[in-house]
Design an enzyme around this catalytic site. Structure first.
Site, PDB file in Angstrom:
ATOM      1  N   ASN A  71      42.169  48.640  43.804  1.00 53.18           N
ATOM      2  CA  ASN A  71      41.557  47.824  45.243  1.00 53.18           C
ATOM      3  C   ASN A  71      40.944  49.144  45.790  1.00 53.18           C
ATOM      4  O   ASN A  71      40.823  50.201  45.763  1.00 53.18           O
ATOM      5  CB  ASN A  71      42.763  47.974  45.597  1.00 53.18           C
ATOM      6  CG  ASN A  71      42.744  48.653  46.998  1.00 53.18           C
ATOM      7  OD1 ASN A  71      42.293  48.979  47.863  1.00 53.18           O
ATOM      8  ND2 ASN A  71      43.931  49.230  46.828  1.00 53.18           N
ATOM      9  N   CYS A 132      43.553  58.674  51.278  1.00 55.10           N
ATOM     10  CA  CYS A 132      42.600  56.883  50.960  1.00 55.10           C
ATOM     11  C   CYS A 132      41.740  57.803  49.710  1.00 55.10           C
ATOM     12  O   CYS A 132      40.250  58.472  50.400  1.00 55.10           O
ATOM     13  CB  CYS A 132      42.024  56.217  51.704  1.00 55.10           C
ATOM     14  SG  CYS A 132      41.297  55.374  51.719  1.00 55.10           S
TER      15      CYS A 132
END
Lengths: 307, 268
Positions: A71, A132
């Site tokens: 993702n 992230c």
């Protein structure tokens, strides 16, 4: 077995069970309500929240890989001001502790986010996202350098008095050093691992599939790497570890707990089976009963030599 | 049905029929889902292993309230749809739904035009039958690369539908794309109240352009790979331009039906 066999306290947060909804996979906790009661979670970590609203990455943002998912959402979120004004007040409806995952582009942004959330009653704690893989500034670029992690967590710690969890990546080749740095700086718990950066190429278009080119890998494909990371980190630090990476069923959660996780987080599995928290709780209880344990905490780190 | 859940269902496959090349119709016994409206979808698990891992979203193709069935129309494109196409009646399917919004249901005096490209027929067939049942005028335009990729006449006849076909090889109906056919109809002076379109994104972009030229509102039903399908993960977004500002909207939760004029096709 009674429900109390799964009760947990992580970083001072009292949870009905050791299952945590992983950040980014559960929105603000409300989207799955038609499928399952959010109160079945030990805790929910809401979507990564930034100082300013973020548009996120261009689509496509998802591509499936063998037993995995890449993702590249890019931290799309409405920003901390919107969260505090509109979402915060609704959190008690969820019926379980809610943590906010914070992500900054600079050290000062992390500090300001922490300060804005300090003393907010509806928020049980913070998860500091230094891992992230899908943003250009901040995220993983902070998470690989133990000195920088120490500095960052110190600043967040000064600004926030409540439970503080730091989310680590395996991209840091030295995850144990990063974990030790975060702990020295005052982290109350560590969560690991975040997704690992990967890529899929469309051979017809001869271009990467994802709009962002790269994305973070999650799902069962990641699991052995995550179990290993928990194994190493949990032996090096004294704070609790929240393990995650491809947990789909009770047996997977047990692997993490036996490796040293005090709690486990579940992300991708929710997409496949929204009833997964309930099923894993039931499975953990069965395992305890079948094997003569009275509480899941007896299992934490039990796979280690000498345990 | 899953206990304590409005949206999680286990349904028996009642019938699976090949209706065109690589295209299958599944009928599922799902009385709890028969309140679904045209435009909505289900999120279906294609097996119990971790590969394929994610569920797949499918438009609801029809609701047969009397039989307690929902129908799906599936084109085989990969391992998940291939596995679905090999199921036998009696198989149990795990699905979430009904999810998403619906085509706007306003009753219009002038005929609506339903424009389907390939498997985009799935939700528009449902809309067409609902309009037929309600006595509302409409035209159904359906395009495909070749005649064999589209369902045969009997598929439509037994539902009382008379689609206008367009095939690029000219083997059935109009020779050209469904957009060429739509353009011809609009050029000839037809003035539909609105256009409902579903198909590949480049086709939808051209339909929206035609709608702007001929001042006909266009509603588009978008397709996207989805992870959660309930609005949580933000994985299925499509770009829109709202008051001049780029905005990513969730196909699963904000859609799948959108105002075509707001879609930011140039960005894709």
């Amino acid at each position: 077995m009674s429900d109390s066999c799964l009760s947990a306290t992580i970083a001072g947060i009292t949870m009905a069970n050791p299952l945590v909804a992983a950040s980014g996979c559960y929105g603000y906790g409300f989207d799955y309500r038609h499928c399952i009661d959010p109160a079945c979670w030990g805790a929910i970590v809401v979507k990564g929240t930034t100082l300013h609203p973020r548009l996120g990455n261009p689509p496509p943002r998802l591509v499936e890989t063998p037993s995995g998912l890449l993702n590249a959402i890019g931290l799309q979120n409405p920003g901390i001001a919107y969260f505090l004004k509109y979402i915060r007040v609704r959190l008690p409806e969820l019926g379980c502790p809610v943590l906010v995952n914070i992500a900054g582009e600079t050290l000062d942004e992390y500090r300001r986010l922490a300060a804005l959330l300090n003393g907010v009653d509806e928020v049980a704690g913070l998860e500091v996202n230094i891992s992230c893989p899908n943003v250009k500034k901040g995220g993983i670029s902070f998470g690989c350098d133990p000195a920088l992690v120490y500095e960052l967590v110190c600043r967040v710690r000064e600004a926030y008095r409540g439970p503080l969890i730091v989310k680590l990546s395996l991209e840091a080749g030295n995850i144990v050093s990063v974990a030790e740095a975060a702990t020295r700086a005052g982290a109350d718990a560590l969560s690991l691992i975040n997704t690992i950066k990967g890529m899929v190429i469309d051979v017809q278009k001869r271009r990467p599939v994802l709009g962002n080119s790269t994305g973070g890998l999650s799902g069962p494909a990641l699991r052995p790497l995550a179990v290993r990371a928990v194994w190493e980190v949990s032996q090096a630090v004294s704070v609790p570890v929240i393990g995650m990476g491809g947990i789909m069923q009770a047996e997977d959660a047990l692997q993490f707990i036996l490796a040293g996780s005090a709690a486990v987080a579940i992300g991708t599995a929710n997409f496949v089976n929204p009833a997964v928290p309930k099923e894993i709780c039931d499975g953990l209880k069965r395992y305890l009963a079948d094997n003569g344990f009275t509480h899941y905490r007896e299992l934490i780190g039990l796979a280690r030599p000498g345990s | 049905m899953h206990p304590n859940s409005d949206f999680m269902h286990r349904c028996e496959l009642v019938d699976l029929t090949r209706v065109a090349q690589g295209c299958f119709r599944l009928k599922l016994y799902a009385p709890a889902l028969t309140g679904a409206e045209p435009g909505q979808f289900v999120h279906l698990r294609a097996g119990s292993s971790t590969d394929p891992l994610l569920r797949r979203p499918f438009s609801i193709h029809y609701v047969d309230q009397k039989a307690g069935e929902i129908w799906l129309l599936i084109r085989v494109v990969g391992p998940a749809t291939s596995a679905l196409s090999r199921l036998r009646p009696g198989a149990e399917l795990d699905l979430l739904g009904p999810l998403g919004n619906t085509f706007p249901a306003r009753e219009e005096a002038a005929a609506a035009m339903l424009v389907a490209g390939g498997i985009g027929l799935a939700p528009l067939y449902f809309l067409a039958r609902r309009r037929l049942e309600a006595g509302l005028a409409f035209d159904l335009l359906l395009g495909g690369a070749e005649g064999s990729s589209l369902p045969g006449d009997a598929f439509f006849d037994c539902a009382g539908l008379k689609p206008m076909l367009a095939t690029e090889d000219g083997s059935r109906g109009f020779k050209g794309t469904v957009v060429d056919l739509l353009k011809q109809r609009l050029e000839s002076g037809e003035k539909p109240s609105r256009i409902h379109a579903c198909g590949p994104v480049p086709m939808l972009a051209r339909v929206v352009d035609l709608g702007k030229i001929y001042a006909v509102p266009v509603h588009i039903s978008l397709e996207s790979l989805m992870a959660c399908a309930v609005g949580a993960c933000l994985g299925c977004v499509f770009p829109f331009k709202i008051n001049g500002m780029l905005e990513y909207r969730r196909v699963c939760r904000d859609g799948p039906v959108f105002n075509g004029e707001e879609a930011h096709f140039n960005f894709v």
